[in-house]
Write a protein that holds these residues in place. Structure first.
Motif, PDB file in Angstrom:
ATOM      1  N   LYS A 107       7.057  -2.202  19.130  1.00 27.33           N
ATOM      2  CA  LYS A 107       6.203  -1.023  19.519  1.00 27.33           C
ATOM      3  C   LYS A 107       6.153   0.227  18.966  1.00 27.33           C
ATOM      4  CE  LYS A 107       5.398  -3.549  23.738  1.00 27.33           C
ATOM      5  NZ  LYS A 107       5.232  -4.839  23.251  1.00 27.33           N
ATOM      6  N   LEU A 108       7.155   0.494  17.938  1.00 25.76           N
ATOM      7  CA  LEU A 108       7.142   1.432  17.285  1.00 25.76           C
ATOM      8  C   LEU A 108       6.078   1.834  16.212  1.00 25.76           C
ATOM      9  CD1 LEU A 108      10.918   1.374  16.062  1.00 25.76           C
ATOM     10  CD2 LEU A 108      10.146   2.992  17.930  1.00 25.76           C
ATOM     11  N   PRO A 109       5.973   2.948  15.729  1.00 23.66           N
ATOM     12  CA  PRO A 109       4.796   3.309  14.704  1.00 23.66           C
ATOM     13  C   PRO A 109       5.128   2.350  13.417  1.00 23.66           C
ATOM     14  CG  PRO A 109       5.489   5.319  15.828  1.00 23.66           C
ATOM     15  CD  PRO A 109       6.223   4.209  16.356  1.00 23.66           C
ATOM     16  N   VAL A 110       4.244   1.753  12.870  1.00 27.47           N
ATOM     17  CA  VAL A 110       4.738   1.101  11.741  1.00 27.47           C
ATOM     18  C   VAL A 110       3.502   0.939  10.732  1.00 27.47           C
ATOM     19  CG1 VAL A 110       4.871  -1.480  10.654  1.00 27.47           C
ATOM     20  CG2 VAL A 110       6.001  -0.666  13.034  1.00 27.47           C
ATOM     21  N   ALA A 111       3.970   1.231   9.375  1.00 31.63           N
ATOM     22  CA  ALA A 111       3.027   1.244   8.303  1.00 31.63           C
ATOM     23  C   ALA A 111       3.206   0.124   7.471  1.00 31.63           C
ATOM     24  CB  ALA A 111       3.153   2.534   7.550  1.00 31.63           C
ATOM     25  N   VAL A 112       2.541  -0.717   6.980  1.00 31.94           N
ATOM     26  CA  VAL A 112       2.480  -1.956   6.058  1.00 31.94           C
ATOM     27  C   VAL A 112       2.038  -1.786   4.764  1.00 31.94           C
ATOM     28  CG1 VAL A 112       2.237  -4.404   5.796  1.00 31.94           C
ATOM     29  CG2 VAL A 112       2.813  -3.366   8.126  1.00 31.94           C
ATOM     30  N   SER A 113       2.820  -1.788   3.604  1.00 30.91           N
ATOM     31  CA  SER A 113       2.083  -1.842   2.325  1.00 30.91           C
ATOM     32  C   SER A 113       2.299  -2.962   1.788  1.00 30.91           C
ATOM     33  CB  SER A 113       2.726  -0.504   1.568  1.00 30.91           C
ATOM     34  OG  SER A 113       2.697   0.696   2.081  1.00 30.91           O
ATOM     35  N   VAL A 114       1.137  -3.682   1.154  1.00 31.35           N
ATOM     36  CA  VAL A 114       1.359  -5.217   0.870  1.00 31.35           C
ATOM     37  C   VAL A 114       1.258  -4.851  -0.699  1.00 31.35           C
ATOM     38  CG1 VAL A 114       0.282  -7.295   0.426  1.00 31.35           C
ATOM     39  CG2 VAL A 114       0.193  -6.076   2.720  1.00 31.35           C
ATOM     40  N   PHE A 115       2.316  -5.246  -1.469  1.00 32.70           N
ATOM     41  CA  PHE A 115       2.404  -5.496  -2.783  1.00 32.70           C
ATOM     42  C   PHE A 115       2.086  -6.728  -3.311  1.00 32.70           C
ATOM     43  CE2 PHE A 115       4.881  -1.600  -1.692  1.00 32.70           C
ATOM     44  CZ  PHE A 115       4.515  -0.731  -2.680  1.00 32.70           C
ATOM     45  N   PRO A 116       1.083  -7.036  -4.413  1.00 25.75           N
ATOM     46  CA  PRO A 116       0.700  -8.182  -4.729  1.00 25.75           C
ATOM     47  C   PRO A 116       1.642  -9.221  -5.619  1.00 25.75           C
ATOM     48  CG  PRO A 116       0.058  -6.518  -6.269  1.00 25.75           C
ATOM     49  CD  PRO A 116       0.479  -5.809  -5.125  1.00 25.75           C
ATOM     50  N   ASP A 117       2.982  -8.823  -5.808  1.00 25.62           N
ATOM     51  CA  ASP A 117       3.887  -9.538  -6.463  1.00 25.62           C
ATOM     52  C   ASP A 117       5.074  -9.877  -5.443  1.00 25.62           C
ATOM     53  OD1 ASP A 117       2.192 -10.133  -8.872  1.00 25.62           O
ATOM     54  OD2 ASP A 117       3.344  -8.168  -9.661  1.00 25.62           O
ATOM     55  N   GLU A 118       4.603  -9.444  -4.200  1.00 22.35           N
ATOM     56  CA  GLU A 118       5.780  -9.706  -3.055  1.00 22.35           C
ATOM     57  C   GLU A 118       6.049 -11.146  -2.867  1.00 22.35           C
ATOM     58  OE1 GLU A 118       8.506  -9.474  -1.477  1.00 22.35           O
ATOM     59  OE2 GLU A 118       8.436  -7.532  -0.826  1.00 22.35           O
ATOM     60  N   LEU A 123       0.370  -0.544  14.746  1.00 27.17           N
ATOM     61  CA  LEU A 123       0.110  -0.210  13.369  1.00 27.17           C
ATOM     62  C   LEU A 123      -0.546   0.994  13.047  1.00 27.17           C
ATOM     63  CD1 LEU A 123       0.760  -1.810  10.755  1.00 27.17           C
ATOM     64  CD2 LEU A 123      -1.580  -2.755  11.061  1.00 27.17           C
ATOM     65  N   VAL A 124       0.037   1.780  12.395  1.00 24.98           N
ATOM     66  CA  VAL A 124      -0.933   2.901  11.920  1.00 24.98           C
ATOM     67  C   VAL A 124      -1.394   3.181  10.752  1.00 24.98           C
ATOM     68  CG1 VAL A 124       0.549   4.388  13.880  1.00 24.98           C
ATOM     69  CG2 VAL A 124       1.476   4.260  11.094  1.00 24.98           C
ATOM     70  N   HIS A 125      -1.042   2.084   9.680  1.00 29.54           N
ATOM     71  CA  HIS A 125      -1.496   2.250   8.492  1.00 29.54           C
ATOM     72  C   HIS A 125      -1.228   0.690   7.701  1.00 29.54           C
ATOM     73  CE1 HIS A 125      -2.264   3.623   4.113  1.00 29.54           C
ATOM     74  NE2 HIS A 125      -0.909   2.804   3.964  1.00 29.54           N
ATOM     75  N   TYR A 126      -2.273   0.184   7.181  1.00 32.76           N
ATOM     76  CA  TYR A 126      -2.018  -1.121   6.369  1.00 32.76           C
ATOM     77  C   TYR A 126      -3.193  -0.761   5.155  1.00 32.76           C
ATOM     78  CZ  TYR A 126      -2.516  -5.879   5.296  1.00 32.76           C
ATOM     79  OH  TYR A 126      -2.485  -7.149   4.483  1.00 32.76           O
ATOM     80  N   ASN A 127      -2.343  -1.288   3.953  1.00 29.91           N
ATOM     81  CA  ASN A 127      -2.880  -1.256   2.542  1.00 29.91           C
ATOM     82  C   ASN A 127      -2.403  -2.182   1.619  1.00 29.91           C
ATOM     83  OD1 ASN A 127      -4.586   0.210   0.585  1.00 29.91           O
ATOM     84  ND2 ASN A 127      -3.174   1.348  -0.141  1.00 29.91           N
ATOM     85  N   ARG A 128      -3.481  -2.471   0.874  1.00 24.09           N
ATOM     86  CA  ARG A 128      -2.999  -3.643  -0.329  1.00 24.09           C
ATOM     87  C   ARG A 128      -2.982  -2.815  -1.324  1.00 24.09           C
ATOM     88  NH1 ARG A 128      -3.062  -8.661   1.881  1.00 24.09           N
ATOM     89  NH2 ARG A 128      -3.100  -9.711  -0.277  1.00 24.09           N
ATOM     90  N   LEU A 129      -2.130  -2.946  -2.212  1.00 27.27           N
ATOM     91  CA  LEU A 129      -2.053  -2.160  -3.462  1.00 27.27           C
ATOM     92  C   LEU A 129      -1.921  -3.000  -4.681  1.00 27.27           C
ATOM     93  CD1 LEU A 129       0.964  -0.847  -1.707  1.00 27.27           C
ATOM     94  CD2 LEU A 129      -0.109   0.771  -3.410  1.00 27.27           C
ATOM     95  N   PRO A 130      -2.594  -2.327  -5.843  1.00 25.03           N
ATOM     96  CA  PRO A 130      -3.025  -3.228  -6.964  1.00 25.03           C
ATOM     97  C   PRO A 130      -1.663  -3.578  -7.659  1.00 25.03           C
ATOM     98  CG  PRO A 130      -2.966  -0.663  -7.284  1.00 25.03           C
ATOM     99  CD  PRO A 130      -2.546  -1.108  -6.097  1.00 25.03           C
ATOM    100  N   LYS A 131      -0.593  -3.064  -7.660  1.00 18.05           N
ATOM    101  CA  LYS A 131       0.375  -3.674  -8.389  1.00 18.05           C
ATOM    102  C   LYS A 131       2.010  -3.479  -7.664  1.00 18.05           C
ATOM    103  CE  LYS A 131       0.408   0.488 -11.518  1.00 18.05           C
ATOM    104  NZ  LYS A 131       0.050   0.884 -12.992  1.00 18.05           N
ATOM    105  N   GLY A 132       2.811  -4.031  -8.286  1.00 19.92           N
ATOM    106  CA  GLY A 132       4.116  -3.999  -7.624  1.00 19.92           C
ATOM    107  C   GLY A 132       4.627  -5.247  -6.916  1.00 19.92           C
ATOM    108  N   GLY A 133       6.031  -5.422  -6.467  1.00 14.63           N
ATOM    109  CA  GLY A 133       6.341  -6.687  -6.089  1.00 14.63           C
ATOM    110  C   GLY A 133       7.555  -6.315  -5.086  1.00 14.63           C
ATOM    111  N   HIS A 134       8.570  -7.262  -5.048  1.00 17.83           N
ATOM    112  CA  HIS A 134       9.806  -6.975  -4.041  1.00 17.83           C
ATOM    113  C   HIS A 134      10.581  -5.823  -4.225  1.00 17.83           C
ATOM    114  CE1 HIS A 134      12.351  -8.755  -1.259  1.00 17.83           C
ATOM    115  NE2 HIS A 134      13.465  -8.753  -2.024  1.00 17.83           N
ATOM    116  N   GLY A 154       0.997   6.638   4.970  1.00 19.17           N
ATOM    117  CA  GLY A 154       1.301   6.024   6.379  1.00 19.17           C
ATOM    118  C   GLY A 154       1.717   6.664   7.551  1.00 19.17           C
ATOM    119  N   PHE A 155       2.517   7.541   7.278  1.00 20.20           N
ATOM    120  CA  PHE A 155       3.130   8.589   8.422  1.00 20.20           C
ATOM    121  C   PHE A 155       2.539   9.719   8.511  1.00 20.20           C
ATOM    122  CE2 PHE A 155       6.198   4.993   7.414  1.00 20.20           C
ATOM    123  CZ  PHE A 155       6.284   4.554   8.677  1.00 20.20           C
ATOM    124  N   ARG A 156       1.276  10.271   7.971  1.00 22.88           N
ATOM    125  CA  ARG A 156       0.808  11.284   8.047  1.00 22.88           C
ATOM    126  C   ARG A 156       0.411  11.668   9.506  1.00 22.88           C
ATOM    127  NH1 ARG A 156      -2.288  11.528   3.442  1.00 22.88           N
ATOM    128  NH2 ARG A 156      -0.785  12.690   2.349  1.00 22.88           N
TER     129      ARG A 156
END
Length: 95
Positions: free
Chosen positions: A35-46, A62-73, A90-92
């Motif tokens: 139930k807490l405010p959560v931001a999810v960032s999806v990195f493609p190489d995760e 869910l206060v923020h959801y975004n898929r990013l172009p690069k990055g991983g675990h 996400g937390f702005r």
């Protein structure tokens, strides 16, 4: 990353650090209803890319959801700028 690996190797603590994963009997990706405010960032190489539908189900506030172009675990090491921007965006709304 080598510093982190060396720390576990020299202090002989890799096994105790891995206990969290070895002894966990609950489904790791089961929707929890957090139930807490959560931001999810999806990195493609995760290892697992969280779909938005699952994220909305697991995190009703869910206060923020975004898929990013690069990055991983290890996003903090791989793409620190992207990670910081995601945290800010996400937390702005919570200021």
């Amino acid at each position: 990353m080598l510093d982190n690996i060396t720390l576990f190797w020299l202090t002989n603590t890799a096994v105790s650090a891995a206990r969290l994963y070895a002894e966990n009997t609950t489904p790791f990706f089961g929707a929890k209803g957090v139930k807490l405010p959560v931001a999810v960032s999806v990195f493609p190489d995760e290892l697992y890319e969280s779909p938005k539908t699952w994220s909305e189900q697991a995190y009703p506030n869910l206060v923020h959801y975004n898929r990013l172009p690069k990055g991983g675990h290890f996003a903090a090491w791989e793409q620190p700028g992207l990670l910081v921007n995601e945290m800010r965006n996400g937390f702005r709304t919570l200021r």
